[in-house]
Write an enzyme that holds these catalytic residues in place. Sequence first.
Site, short mmCIF file in Angstrom:
data_model
loop_
_atom_site.label_atom_id
_atom_site.label_comp_id
_atom_site.label_asym_id
_atom_site.label_seq_id
_atom_site.Cartn_x
_atom_site.Cartn_y
_atom_site.Cartn_z
N LYS A 47 0.84 -1.20 0.00
CA LYS A 47 0.00 0.00 0.00
C LYS A 47 0.88 1.25 0.00
O LYS A 47 2.09 1.18 0.21
CB LYS A 47 -0.92 0.00 1.22
CG LYS A 47 -0.20 0.02 2.56
CD LYS A 47 -1.18 -0.05 3.72
CE LYS A 47 -0.42 -0.03 5.06
NZ LYS A 47 -1.34 -0.05 6.20
N TYR A 256 16.28 31.08 6.23
CA TYR A 256 15.13 31.89 6.63
C TYR A 256 15.17 32.22 8.12
O TYR A 256 15.52 31.37 8.95
CB TYR A 256 13.82 31.16 6.33
CG TYR A 256 13.40 31.21 4.88
CD1 TYR A 256 13.16 32.43 4.25
CD2 TYR A 256 13.22 30.04 4.15
CE1 TYR A 256 12.76 32.47 2.92
CE2 TYR A 256 12.81 30.07 2.83
CZ TYR A 256 12.59 31.29 2.21
OH TYR A 256 12.19 31.33 0.90
#
Length: 359
Positions: A47, A256
Amino acid sequence: MMREATMRDPRQEASAILKVDLTAIQQNWQSLDRLSSPDTETAAVVKADGYGLGAAEIARCLYRVGTRSFFVAQAREGAVLRDTLSGDFRIFVLNGHMRGDTELITTHQLIPLLNSTDQFARHRQELSGHPFGLQLNTGMNRLGLDPEELSEILSHEDANRAVLVMSHLACADEPGHAMNAYQLKRFHEMTHGLTIPRSLAATGGILLEDAYHFSLTRPGIGLYGCLPFSEARPVVTLDIPVIQTRTIATGESVGYGAQWKASRPCRVATISAGYADGIFRRLGDRASLWYEQQECPIVGRISMDLITVDISSLNCDPPYLQLFGEQQSVDGLAVPADTIGYEILTSLGGRYNRAYGTA
């Protein structure tokens, strides 16, 4: 040796290379197959696109070593798998027969694991005669039929179309947890007298005693080299190219928010990956990459496409840095991320160059 992967030199790549060792996946499946009881079928859970690594490639390599039952979460995952793998095999859908799934189930010969009386009614109405499985709630209280619902379903003559009855362990990665014995007892009680093949164990359950194995085991995360299967062979490496390097003076900041400031002169490399590629922001200033045997810590914030790394410990400017591989496992990276290997793998983005290798 990985044929295709070794042909791809990270020094010559513009994007990060995610190498997947298909031979290691085969060997992990074979190891878990040997740990399962002798008369037990060993399936494979593929999956979430094979836990982020490519369900089609993984299913094909596992089919070659004997896997004949595969588990996916959603019908559309099963449809893709059926279209990319040839041969005689079964595909079970863990989420059951959802509204709108009927055409996918019939066209792609999927076996839904019904989780409720509503799903059973939908299946009888829309696909009478089509095989199905039953998923039981033995205490996890996530998916599955309660005892009263199971009895109601078994009272219908269509119940003879059931080809598997299963449940899922909540605490199999903790062998001594009381929940394991409780769920085993509940599973025996709910399936007493049934002749339908039974399944309870995923990877963690396989590592418990044989009593948890029943007719079929369903290894997932252990195939991909992660805990709780500590004996698993590593499966993935991730090499990320360096875009630029620069020298940072004492007191200068990187990234940042000017969050990180150099306490000494250092050399910083900017690499071509970021949180858009599934590398979590919280790893900034908490995790490291590697070049050969040298550790290189992340400095500053991780941004969407870029990560800055202190390479002052190296005697060269490297062409690439490795996030996980020989020096750092997927589970090892999960620790500073405050998560688990499952999330690391299934978060991998679509921009990586994937290289699949076999022995």
